[in-house]
Write an enzyme that holds these catalytic residues in place. Structure first.
Site, PDB file in Angstrom:
ATOM      1  N   ARG A   1     -28.099  27.721   8.407  1.00 57.38           N
ATOM      2  CA  ARG A   1     -27.110  28.134   9.385  1.00 57.38           C
ATOM      3  C   ARG A   1     -26.283  29.248   8.907  1.00 57.38           C
ATOM      4  O   ARG A   1     -25.584  29.983   9.736  1.00 57.38           O
ATOM      5  CB  ARG A   1     -26.149  26.790   9.622  1.00 57.38           C
ATOM      6  CG  ARG A   1     -26.997  25.684  10.282  1.00 57.38           C
ATOM      7  CD  ARG A   1     -25.949  24.838  10.962  1.00 57.38           C
ATOM      8  NE  ARG A   1     -25.286  23.861   9.996  1.00 57.38           N
ATOM      9  CZ  ARG A   1     -24.240  23.453   9.889  1.00 57.38           C
ATOM     10  NH1 ARG A   1     -23.360  23.640  10.699  1.00 57.38           N
ATOM     11  NH2 ARG A   1     -23.694  22.807   8.764  1.00 57.38           N
TER      12      ARG A   1
ATOM     13  N   ARG B   1     -20.181  17.163   4.664  1.00 56.21           N
ATOM     14  CA  ARG B   1     -20.361  17.086   6.236  1.00 56.21           C
ATOM     15  C   ARG B   1     -21.042  15.951   6.380  1.00 56.21           C
ATOM     16  O   ARG B   1     -22.385  15.808   5.985  1.00 56.21           O
ATOM     17  CB  ARG B   1     -20.463  18.197   7.103  1.00 56.21           C
ATOM     18  CG  ARG B   1     -19.559  19.182   7.237  1.00 56.21           C
ATOM     19  CD  ARG B   1     -19.832  19.888   8.510  1.00 56.21           C
ATOM     20  NE  ARG B   1     -19.030  20.941   8.663  1.00 56.21           N
ATOM     21  CZ  ARG B   1     -19.025  22.147   9.612  1.00 56.21           C
ATOM     22  NH1 ARG B   1     -20.072  22.056  10.417  1.00 56.21           N
ATOM     23  NH2 ARG B   1     -18.205  22.809   9.773  1.00 56.21           N
TER      24      ARG B   1
HETATM   25  P1  ADP Z   1     -21.467  24.271  13.547  1.00 55.35           P
HETATM   26  O1  ADP Z   1     -22.394  23.099  13.283  1.00 55.35           O
HETATM   27  O2  ADP Z   1     -22.087  25.316  12.760  1.00 55.35           O
HETATM   28  O3  ADP Z   1     -19.987  23.916  13.069  1.00 55.35           O
HETATM   29  P2  ADP Z   1     -21.018  24.062  16.339  1.00 55.35           P
HETATM   30  O4  ADP Z   1     -20.529  22.827  16.230  1.00 55.35           O
HETATM   31  O5  ADP Z   1     -20.118  24.884  16.983  1.00 55.35           O
HETATM   32  O6  ADP Z   1     -21.326  24.587  14.732  1.00 55.35           O
HETATM   33  O7  ADP Z   1     -22.414  24.249  17.091  1.00 55.35           O
HETATM   34  C1  ADP Z   1     -23.428  23.072  16.724  1.00 55.35           C
HETATM   35  C2  ADP Z   1     -24.717  23.881  17.371  1.00 55.35           C
HETATM   36  O8  ADP Z   1     -24.625  24.103  18.878  1.00 55.35           O
HETATM   37  C3  ADP Z   1     -25.252  25.250  16.791  1.00 55.35           C
HETATM   38  O9  ADP Z   1     -25.909  25.098  15.522  1.00 55.35           O
HETATM   39  C4  ADP Z   1     -25.977  25.801  17.843  1.00 55.35           C
HETATM   40  O10 ADP Z   1     -27.256  25.237  17.839  1.00 55.35           O
HETATM   41  C5  ADP Z   1     -25.140  25.386  19.248  1.00 55.35           C
HETATM   42  N1  ADP Z   1     -24.420  26.419  19.714  1.00 55.35           N
HETATM   43  C6  ADP Z   1     -22.962  26.191  19.542  1.00 55.35           C
HETATM   44  N2  ADP Z   1     -22.326  27.272  20.099  1.00 55.35           N
HETATM   45  C7  ADP Z   1     -23.437  28.086  20.319  1.00 55.35           C
HETATM   46  C8  ADP Z   1     -23.362  29.634  21.033  1.00 55.35           C
HETATM   47  N3  ADP Z   1     -22.372  30.012  21.561  1.00 55.35           N
HETATM   48  N4  ADP Z   1     -24.727  30.039  21.362  1.00 55.35           N
HETATM   49  C9  ADP Z   1     -25.807  29.388  20.880  1.00 55.35           C
HETATM   50  N5  ADP Z   1     -25.688  28.165  20.368  1.00 55.35           N
HETATM   51  C10 ADP Z   1     -24.641  27.624  20.019  1.00 55.35           C
END
Ligand code: ADP
Ligand code: ZN
Length: 218
Positions: free
Chosen positions: A172, A128
């Site tokens: 993560r 990524r």
């Molecule tokens: P990833 O990077 O794990 O694919 P996302 O794009 O969904 O995840 O989210 C990026 C970041 O936004 C997360 O690492 C977190 O910091 C924050 N985040 C997203 N959704 C939530 C949630 N429901 N509660 C708290 N933090 C969130």
């Protein structure tokens, strides 16, 4: 009115699948990661609050997140229902969502859990990249940028997520298994869980989800 939650580890492909199911079912797609990234891009107060947590790969505090989602589900395009992607991410958020829907005589109908082995997740996550400017994600092999090293959305420079080191990917995944994975049992106990194998291409997995949801009366 249909409300569907998507569950899965980072890298499981839930964002892609949630967006496509929302289009198919004509439901609003509510992705908290996207909402935070948009807020960050616009430089709003919400974005500034969320920034440091996102950079560390930890959860943004529940109250900030819950308020943002509740505001979003009261928007007009959420009228027919919604697909939740990246939310809820822990039990407190799940309970807050359930209560908010119940106050309006609604409920979560199904939770689609996209299951992928840890080995496969690590491999996917290390490919990524994220835009330094707008934080939009892309993937070097699954959705490579049109111009090498540049963001498709804003033209900004792509970097490996400061996060995309082995250590922070592990972080993560750890946050996921400690805080979010318990939701699998939570929705299973409520009789709402649909488990779908996440290995294979986007279309193959999409068809499994359609089949799983198609067997339900929504
Ligand atoms: P990833 O990077 O794990 O694919 P996302 O794009 O969904 O995840 O989210 C990026 C970041 O936004 C997360 O690492 C977190 O910091 C924050 N985040 C997203 N959704 C939530 C949630 N429901 N509660 C708290 N933090 C969130
Ligand atoms: Zn960008």
């Amino acid at each position: 009115m249909v409300y569907i939650v998507f569950l899965g580890a980072p890298g499981a492909g839930k964002g892609t699948q949630a967006a496509s199911m929302a289009r198919k079912l004509k439901l609003a797609h509510i992705a908290t990661g996207d909402l935070f990234r948009q807020a960050l891009e616009r430089g709003t107060e919400l974005g500034l609050k969320a920034k440091s947590y996102m950079e560390k790969g930890v959860l943004v505090p529940d109250q900030i997140t819950i308020d943002m989602v509740l505001e979003r589900i009261s928007a007009p395009d959420s009228g027919g229902g919604a697909v939740f992607d990246g939310f809820p991410r822990n039990l407190k958020q799940a309970e807050a969502l359930g209560e908010a829907l119940a106050r309006q005589g609604k409920a979560i109908d199904k939770a689609v859990y996209i299951k992928v082995s840890e080995e496969e997740l690590l491999e996917r996550l290390s490919g990524r990249r994220v835009c330094r400017q707008c934080q939009a994600p892309c993937h070097m092999s699954d959705s490579p940028p049109r111009v090498e090293g540049r963001c498709d959305r804003c033209g900004g420079e792509l970097s490996q997520r400061p996060a995309a080191t082995e250590v922070s990917i592990k972080k993560r995944l750890e946050v996921y298994s400690d805080e979010t994975a318990p939701l699998i049992d939570y929705y299973r106990r409520a009789g709402k869980l649909l488990e779908v194998a996440g290995e294979g291409g986007v279309e193959v997995v999409g068809n499994r989800i359609v089949a799983a949801l198609g067997g339900e009366r929504l």
